[in-house]
Write an enzyme that holds these catalytic residues in place. Structure first.
Site, mmCIF file in Angstrom:
data_model
loop_
_atom_site.group_PDB
_atom_site.id
_atom_site.type_symbol
_atom_site.label_atom_id
_atom_site.label_comp_id
_atom_site.label_asym_id
_atom_site.label_seq_id
_atom_site.Cartn_x
_atom_site.Cartn_y
_atom_site.Cartn_z
ATOM 1 N N GLU A 126 15.538 -11.770 10.969
ATOM 2 C CA GLU A 126 14.490 -10.569 9.975
ATOM 3 C C GLU A 126 15.270 -10.095 8.825
ATOM 4 O OE1 GLU A 126 11.077 -9.316 11.687
ATOM 5 O OE2 GLU A 126 10.891 -10.830 13.070
ATOM 6 N N TYR A 146 10.101 -8.562 20.360
ATOM 7 C CA TYR A 146 9.287 -8.456 21.289
ATOM 8 C C TYR A 146 10.435 -9.143 22.788
ATOM 9 C CZ TYR A 146 4.582 -8.937 20.118
ATOM 10 O OH TYR A 146 2.920 -8.595 19.394
ATOM 11 N N GLY A 147 11.282 -9.334 22.595
ATOM 12 C CA GLY A 147 12.080 -9.637 23.159
ATOM 13 C C GLY A 147 12.878 -9.067 24.491
ATOM 14 N N CYS A 152 4.475 -17.417 19.769
ATOM 15 C CA CYS A 152 5.947 -16.676 20.293
ATOM 16 C C CYS A 152 6.368 -17.573 21.955
ATOM 17 C CB CYS A 152 5.500 -15.466 20.349
ATOM 18 S SG CYS A 152 7.361 -14.114 21.150
ATOM 19 N N ASN A 153 8.123 -17.319 22.278
ATOM 20 C CA ASN A 153 8.286 -17.883 23.144
ATOM 21 C C ASN A 153 8.300 -16.583 24.386
ATOM 22 O OD1 ASN A 153 9.249 -20.879 22.590
ATOM 23 N ND2 ASN A 153 9.482 -20.022 21.313
ATOM 24 N N THR A 154 8.404 -15.947 23.671
ATOM 25 C CA THR A 154 8.312 -14.464 25.022
ATOM 26 C C THR A 154 6.712 -14.249 24.807
ATOM 27 O OG1 THR A 154 10.096 -13.495 23.267
ATOM 28 C CG2 THR A 154 9.521 -12.162 25.054
ATOM 29 N N SER A 202 5.591 -12.013 17.073
ATOM 30 C CA SER A 202 5.814 -9.961 16.993
ATOM 31 C C SER A 202 6.782 -10.440 15.756
ATOM 32 C CB SER A 202 7.480 -9.808 17.742
ATOM 33 O OG SER A 202 8.705 -11.136 17.435
ATOM 34 N N CYS A 246 12.828 -19.897 20.441
ATOM 35 C CA CYS A 246 12.374 -18.638 19.669
ATOM 36 C C CYS A 246 12.248 -19.361 18.474
ATOM 37 C CB CYS A 246 13.596 -17.656 20.148
ATOM 38 S SG CYS A 246 13.173 -16.054 18.792
ATOM 39 N N THR A 247 10.941 -18.916 18.092
ATOM 40 C CA THR A 247 10.636 -18.916 16.955
ATOM 41 C C THR A 247 11.342 -18.852 16.055
ATOM 42 O OG1 THR A 247 8.671 -17.108 17.034
ATOM 43 C CG2 THR A 247 8.301 -19.338 17.702
ATOM 44 N N HIS A 248 11.953 -17.803 15.853
ATOM 45 C CA HIS A 248 13.053 -17.533 14.321
ATOM 46 C C HIS A 248 14.225 -18.035 14.160
ATOM 47 C CE1 HIS A 248 10.573 -13.566 15.502
ATOM 48 N NE2 HIS A 248 11.377 -13.246 14.347
HETATM 49 N N1 DGL Z 1 9.631 -15.031 17.774
HETATM 50 C C1 DGL Z 1 9.632 -14.540 19.475
HETATM 51 C C2 DGL Z 1 10.143 -15.576 20.732
HETATM 52 O O1 DGL Z 1 9.933 -16.996 20.420
HETATM 53 C C3 DGL Z 1 9.734 -12.735 19.510
HETATM 54 C C4 DGL Z 1 11.349 -12.698 18.989
HETATM 55 C C5 DGL Z 1 11.521 -11.213 19.314
HETATM 56 O O2 DGL Z 1 9.979 -10.203 18.596
HETATM 57 O O3 DGL Z 1 11.889 -10.674 19.959
HETATM 58 O O4 DGL Z 1 10.339 -15.473 21.229
#
Ligand code: DGL
Length: 273
Positions: free
Chosen positions: A155, A45-46, A76-78, A14, A187-189
Site C-alpha cells: 500500500e 482486512y487481514g 480478496c483472499n481474506t 480491502s 493475498c491479492t496484494h
Molecule cells: N488483499 C487482501 C487479501 O487478499 C487483503 C489484505 C488486507 O487488507 O489485509 O487477503
C-alpha cells in the site's frame, strides 16, 4: 430475473490488491465492464474478525448491486475465506472468490507435493487453502505462513525496496528450509511484490498468482450462465472505481499498475449500506 449480460462485473478488495485481479479480467475479458470497490477506509482486512469481514462484504455487495452488476468477484483472499460461503447464495447473482482457482493450479503444478501458502493472518488462520488443497490431493503437505507486513509495504508502494527484500527474506526462508516447490500468493496484494519474492525464492519454485485463474474461472462461469458481454453498449469509460477513503491516493496507485488510465475514482460512504 436474469441479470443483463452487458451489465458490469463487480470486483472488490480491502484496497489496491484486488486491482491485480481486475487487471487479469481486463486482459482476458476485454468486453466486460468493471465496477471496482477498494475499501481504503478499513484496510487492512487481514487482522480483522470474521464477523467484521462478513459485515463489510455484505455492505460492499449491497453497494455493487446498486451499481447493477451482473456478477461479483471477491478479489480478496481474506474476504473469500471468511465471507464467500456466507454470501454466495444470498443475492441472486453469481459470486466468485479467489481461493479455489489458485489452489487448483497449485495442486496440479506441485511435483514434490509440498505447497506453501502466504496470506494475511485471517486467511492463513482460517486454514481454507490447506483444507481445499487436501481435498484435491490428500498427499499434499501444506505450509502456511501469515505475512502481515506485506500489505502495508505494498500500500506504501515499496514494491522493489531493500526493506521489502529484507522482510521477504525473513518471512519466506521457512519455505526454502522446508523445500516447498510451489508457493501460492494467497493475498491479492502480493503479486505486486512478485519480482522481489521471485528474487528471493529463485527460479525453481512455482509462484501461483490466483488472479489469472480467477479471471478464467469468471469467464467460464459467465459463459455457462449465458452472461458473457456482447461488447455492445461499451461506454467511453468501461471501468469505474470507488473507494471508501482518499480517492486521489488510490487513483495514483491504480494508474501505476493498470494498463489503463484510471480516470474516474469516487469516494463513497460504505457505512451507509
Ligand atoms: N488483499 C487482501 C487479501 O487478499 C487483503 C489484505 C488486507 O487488507 O489485509 O487477503
Amino acid at each position: 430475473m436474469k441479470p443483463d449480460r452487458d451489465a458490469p462485473v463487480g470486483v472488490f478488495d480491502s484496497g489496491v490488491g484486488g486491482l491485480t485481479v481486475a487487471r487479469e479480467i481486463m486482459r482476458n475479458l476485454p468486453s466486460e465492464k468493471i465496477v471496482y470497490f477498494g475499501d481504503t477506509a478499513r484496510v487492512p482486512y487481514g487482522n480483522k474478525s470474521r464477523e467484521n469481514i462478513i459485515r463489510y462484504s455484505r455492505q460492499i455487495i449491497h453497494f455493487l448491486l446498486e451499481q447493477q452488476v451482473k456478477a461479483i468477484v471477491i478479489a480478496c483472499n481474506t474476504a473469500s475465506a471468511f465471507a464467500l460461503d456466507e454470501v454466495r447464495d444470498e443475492f441472486g447473482i453469481p459470486i466468485l472468490g479467489v481461493i479455489e482457482p489458485g489452489a487448483r493450479v497449485a495442486a496440479q503444478e506441485t511435483k514434490n507435493k509440498k505447497v506453501g501458502v502466504i496470506g494475511t493472518e485471517g486467511t492463513i488462520g482460517s486454514g481454507i487453502h490447506a483444507a481445499f488443497l487436501r481435498s484435491l490431493d490428500p498427499e499434499i503437505t501444506v505450509i502456511g505462513k501469515a505475512c502481515p507486513l506485506f500489505v502495508p509495504l505494498v500500500e506504501e508502494g515499496w514494491l522493489h525496496d531493500p526493506v521489502t527484500m529484507e522482510v521477504v527474506a525473513r518471512y519466506l526462508q521457512e519455505f526454502k528450509d522446508r523445500d516447498a516447490d510451489t508457493l501460492i500468493l494467497g493475498c491479492t496484494h502480493y503479486p505486486l511484490i512478485r519480482s522481489t519474492i521471485r528474487e528471493f525464492m529463485g527460479e525453481g519454485v512455482r509462484l501461483v498468482n490466483p488472479a489469472y485463474e480467477t479471471a478464467l474461472e469468471l469467464k467460464e462461469m459467465l459463459k455457462r450462465q449465458d452472461l458473457l458481454s456482447t461488447g455492445s453498449g461499451q461506454e467511453e469509460f468501461p471501468y469505474r472505481f470507488y473507494v471508501s477513503d482518499l480517492a486521489d491516493k488510490f487513483k495514483a496507485f491504480a494508474n501505476s499498475i493498470l494498463p489503463y488510465d484510471v480516470e474516474m475514482t469516487r469516494k463513497i460512504d460504505i457505512e451507509k449500506y
